[in-house]
Design an enzyme around this catalytic site. Sequence first.
Site, PDB file in Angstrom:
ATOM      1  N   LYS A 121       0.830  -1.204   0.000  1.00  0.00           N
ATOM      2  CA  LYS A 121       0.000   0.000   0.000  1.00  0.00           C
ATOM      3  C   LYS A 121       0.867   1.258   0.000  1.00  0.00           C
ATOM      4  O   LYS A 121       0.646   2.182  -0.800  1.00  0.00           O
ATOM      5  CB  LYS A 121      -0.923   0.018   1.211  1.00  0.00           C
ATOM      6  CG  LYS A 121      -1.888   1.196   1.233  1.00  0.00           C
ATOM      7  CD  LYS A 121      -2.561   1.363   2.580  1.00  0.00           C
ATOM      8  CE  LYS A 121      -1.618   2.009   3.576  1.00  0.00           C
ATOM      9  NZ  LYS A 121      -2.265   2.321   4.872  1.00  0.00           N
ATOM     10  N   ASP A 139      -6.346   1.131   0.914  1.00  0.00           N
ATOM     11  CA  ASP A 139      -6.428   1.167   2.364  1.00  0.00           C
ATOM     12  C   ASP A 139      -7.845   0.767   2.769  1.00  0.00           C
ATOM     13  O   ASP A 139      -8.633   0.302   1.941  1.00  0.00           O
ATOM     14  CB  ASP A 139      -6.054   2.559   2.896  1.00  0.00           C
ATOM     15  CG  ASP A 139      -7.074   3.627   2.529  1.00  0.00           C
ATOM     16  OD1 ASP A 139      -8.021   3.339   1.755  1.00  0.00           O
ATOM     17  OD2 ASP A 139      -6.926   4.757   3.007  1.00  0.00           O
TER      18      ASP A 139
END
Length: 211
Positions: A121, A139
């Site tokens: 991420k 996320d």
Amino acid sequence: MTKEERYTRIIEWFRKNMPDAATELHYENPFHLLIAVILSAQCTDVRVNTVTPKLFHDFPTPEVLAASTPEVIFEYIKSVSYPHNKSKHLVGMAEMLISKFNGVVPDNVNELMKLPGVGRKTANVIASVVYNKPVMAVDTHVFRVSNRLGLTDDSKTPLQTEKELIKYIPANLIPKAHHWLILHGRYVCLARKPKCGACGLNLYCKYYAVK
């Protein structure tokens, strides 16, 4: 409505209503953003933005940060989540930037993921925000909003969500779409009490359709 139609209408709405969507993390250069994104894991951007000004001022370059210690950095970031681990990650990240990347934040996701504290991420955020790469950081907000809107088909993992989003979103829009979904999840499509009545996307939303 086909999935392609859903994507088209949702993208059109975002382009019209959130044309300037961008990260809410404060930074001045790629190194600063990398620090901020590492700190933002399981922590709010608002909190991160309160600790980074002094951190950036006192540790402006990888060389300066690498010369410090986790114990010193901890005192700067102790109000964020998991400060002990993150202080170690920040010093280790700076050391590796110098030893392997000549002090330059890499633009490749796989190279970024070699850095301490940098998962997929975080790597995608840096590649997208700094280098405008067509990668999607997933996320909790992106994961939730994508499933609720019907952009993904009951995706079970962030990687599944990432792959489906980049399959349907035009490559040139992927970096901005990352911010669209995050901000929509942060301020409208809330986890516990989504503001469906005030949401301009409820006409296209699978979650709203079954409420």
